[in-house]
Motif scaffolding. Structure first.
Motif, mmCIF file in Angstrom:
data_model
loop_
_atom_site.group_PDB
_atom_site.id
_atom_site.type_symbol
_atom_site.label_atom_id
_atom_site.label_comp_id
_atom_site.label_asym_id
_atom_site.label_seq_id
_atom_site.Cartn_x
_atom_site.Cartn_y
_atom_site.Cartn_z
ATOM 1 N N PHE A 72 0.819 -1.157 0.042
ATOM 2 C CA PHE A 72 0.087 0.002 0.029
ATOM 3 C C PHE A 72 0.850 1.264 -0.082
ATOM 4 C CE2 PHE A 72 -2.440 -3.326 1.971
ATOM 5 C CZ PHE A 72 -3.726 -3.200 1.288
ATOM 6 N N THR A 73 2.277 1.124 -0.235
ATOM 7 C CA THR A 73 3.041 2.275 -0.138
ATOM 8 C C THR A 73 2.498 3.320 -1.288
ATOM 9 O OG1 THR A 73 4.779 0.886 0.693
ATOM 10 C CG2 THR A 73 5.282 3.147 -0.131
ATOM 11 N N ASP A 74 2.320 3.061 -2.176
ATOM 12 C CA ASP A 74 2.044 4.237 -3.406
ATOM 13 C C ASP A 74 0.841 4.676 -2.917
ATOM 14 O OD1 ASP A 74 4.308 3.396 -4.868
ATOM 15 O OD2 ASP A 74 3.087 2.320 -6.329
ATOM 16 N N ALA A 75 -0.249 4.123 -2.508
ATOM 17 C CA ALA A 75 -1.415 4.517 -1.854
ATOM 18 C C ALA A 75 -1.509 5.644 -0.847
ATOM 19 C CB ALA A 75 -2.590 3.431 -1.741
ATOM 20 N N VAL A 76 -0.470 5.125 0.075
ATOM 21 C CA VAL A 76 -0.394 5.881 1.202
ATOM 22 C C VAL A 76 0.265 7.270 1.010
ATOM 23 C CG1 VAL A 76 1.217 6.086 3.320
ATOM 24 C CG2 VAL A 76 -0.279 4.230 2.974
ATOM 25 N N ILE A 77 1.378 7.103 -0.005
ATOM 26 C CA ILE A 77 2.051 8.355 -0.472
ATOM 27 C C ILE A 77 1.139 8.915 -0.996
ATOM 28 C CG2 ILE A 77 3.626 9.478 -2.146
ATOM 29 C CD1 ILE A 77 5.321 6.862 -1.362
ATOM 30 N N LYS A 78 0.041 8.849 -2.036
ATOM 31 C CA LYS A 78 -0.897 9.603 -2.553
ATOM 32 C C LYS A 78 -1.732 10.438 -1.472
ATOM 33 C CE LYS A 78 -4.770 9.276 -6.310
ATOM 34 N NZ LYS A 78 -5.235 8.328 -6.966
ATOM 35 N N ARG A 79 -2.021 9.515 -0.605
ATOM 36 C CA ARG A 79 -2.876 10.300 0.327
ATOM 37 C C ARG A 79 -2.201 11.443 1.142
ATOM 38 N NH1 ARG A 79 -8.296 9.059 -0.785
ATOM 39 N NH2 ARG A 79 -8.728 6.876 -0.588
ATOM 40 N N LEU A 80 -0.874 11.170 1.439
ATOM 41 C CA LEU A 80 -0.238 12.141 2.281
ATOM 42 C C LEU A 80 -0.024 13.093 1.296
ATOM 43 C CD1 LEU A 80 2.555 9.871 3.754
ATOM 44 C CD2 LEU A 80 0.820 10.738 4.816
ATOM 45 N N ARG A 81 0.002 13.124 0.201
ATOM 46 C CA ARG A 81 0.282 14.512 -0.905
ATOM 47 C C ARG A 81 -0.967 15.361 -0.759
ATOM 48 N NH1 ARG A 81 3.335 11.153 -5.526
ATOM 49 N NH2 ARG A 81 5.130 11.245 -5.120
ATOM 50 N N GLY A 82 -2.268 14.813 -0.491
ATOM 51 C CA GLY A 82 -3.426 15.477 -0.103
ATOM 52 C C GLY A 82 -3.735 16.218 1.028
ATOM 53 N N LEU A 83 -2.551 15.997 1.998
ATOM 54 C CA LEU A 83 -2.613 16.623 3.261
ATOM 55 C C LEU A 83 -1.625 17.781 3.593
ATOM 56 C CD1 LEU A 83 -2.905 13.172 5.212
ATOM 57 C CD2 LEU A 83 -4.744 14.639 4.769
ATOM 58 N N PRO A 84 -2.052 18.616 4.395
ATOM 59 C CA PRO A 84 -0.956 19.759 4.971
ATOM 60 C C PRO A 84 0.483 18.846 5.145
ATOM 61 C CG PRO A 84 -3.054 19.947 6.236
ATOM 62 C CD PRO A 84 -3.221 18.624 5.268
ATOM 63 N N GLY A 85 1.358 19.561 4.448
ATOM 64 C CA GLY A 85 2.706 19.029 4.387
ATOM 65 C C GLY A 85 2.908 18.429 2.971
#
Length: 307
Positions: free
Chosen positions: A70-83
């Motif tokens: 799930f690493t790619d999906a986690v990174i994608k979600r993180l990019r949509g959050l502050p930071g």
């Protein structure tokens, strides 16, 4: 009751997650959810273990990185959050692969990875999985913790207090908690299990007495407003932690008496080990067997009449 006191008194007198490569990306992106925890904190669920995210414009802090699939999906979600997905610090609550699967990506991007020294050692060498009768291969150097502790509690320097410390043998031999003190958010890893059956990785150093001690330690850290994030399941509070500690203590005391009588795990179940508890276990035998094996790893220090 402190289980270390039992030990001192006596002396005195994997889950793995695998998906076909072609299915991983689509499945993982659909299954991930972003769950609000507190102001500035969210939890990613569905990535293997929960991933706690401290969002900030200056960079994100993670507790655990989910399973590798799930690493790619986690990174994608993180990019949509502050930071914007710039992870500065990653804590690993322990070394199971559903907590450290994203380490490689974040390590390569120069995030500081913090964990117990046993976690670093487990990830740096091949280690044996008793349940599957195979070895888990060592992870690449970039996946391994770069800052470790062995005992005691630490505070990460910065504008906000991030405290972390050892939870001795709560689930494995390398468990830690991470407490964002100013925000009153605590990541407890698999030392608590509000939804699924508690897992005692006896082959990896975890046992029921260590779990009880760890939960007692966590209870002293929190208050009625603390948000507690487990590896699996929903965010809980102090009342739920107290209830789980009560359950753990009851099981510890019952099992100690049964061990004194020389019972097997099945004998213990037949004699009512799991009766009258505050929750129902999906697989009572697995829990009883794992707890039983952990007791015998400590048999020479449990009590004077356990040989």
């Amino acid at each position: 009751m402190n289980r270390r006191a039992v030990v001192k008194g006596a002396l005195g007198g994997v889950l793995g997650l695998t998906l076909p490569p072609f299915a991983r990306s689509a499945f993982s992106q659909q299954s991930l959810s972003v769950v609000p925890v507190s102001e500035g904190f969210v939890m990613l669920t569905g990535a293997g273990g929960n991933v706690l995210v401290r969002t900030a414009s200056t960079g994100q802090v993670l507790v655990d990185s989910g399973a590798a699939a799930f690493t790619d999906a986690v990174i994608k979600r993180l990019r949509g959050l502050p930071g914007g997905g710039r992870v500065t610090t990653l804590f690993n609550t322990h070394w199971h692969r559903d907590q450290v699967g994203g380490n490689l990506a974040f390590g390569r991007s120069e995030a500081t990875i913090i964990a117990h020294e046993k976690t670093r050692a487990r990830l740096a060498t091949d280690y044996y999985l008793g349940y599957e009768d195979r070895y888990e291969n060592a992870l690449p150097a970039a996946s391994r913790p770069t800052v470790t502790l062995f005992s005691g509690d630490k505070t990460l320097a910065g504008k906000e207090r991030i405290e972390y410390g050892h939870l001795l043998e709560a689930h494995t031999d390398g468990d830690i908690y991470v407490f964002f003190r100013d925000a009153n958010v605590l990541a407890a890893g698999d030392a608590i299990s509000p939804l699924k059956d508690p897992v005692l990785d006896w082959f990896g150093g975890g046992w029921l007495g260590g779990r009880a001690d760890a939960q007692e330690k966590l209870l002293k850290l929190v208050d009625d407003k603390t948000r507690i994030v487990p590896s699996y399941g929903p965010v809980v509070g102090r009342a739920e932690l107290q209830a789980e500690l009560d359950l753990t203590g009851m099981l510890f005391d019952r099992m100690l008496e049964f061990v004194r009588k020389g019972m097997s795990a099945q004998d213990m179940l037949d004699e009512g080990l799991m009766k009258g508890l505050s929750r129902t276990f999906r697989d009572p035998y697995k829990f009883a067997y794992d707890a039983y094996k952990g007791y015998w790893a400590h048999h020479n220090s449990l009590a004077k009449d356990v040989l």
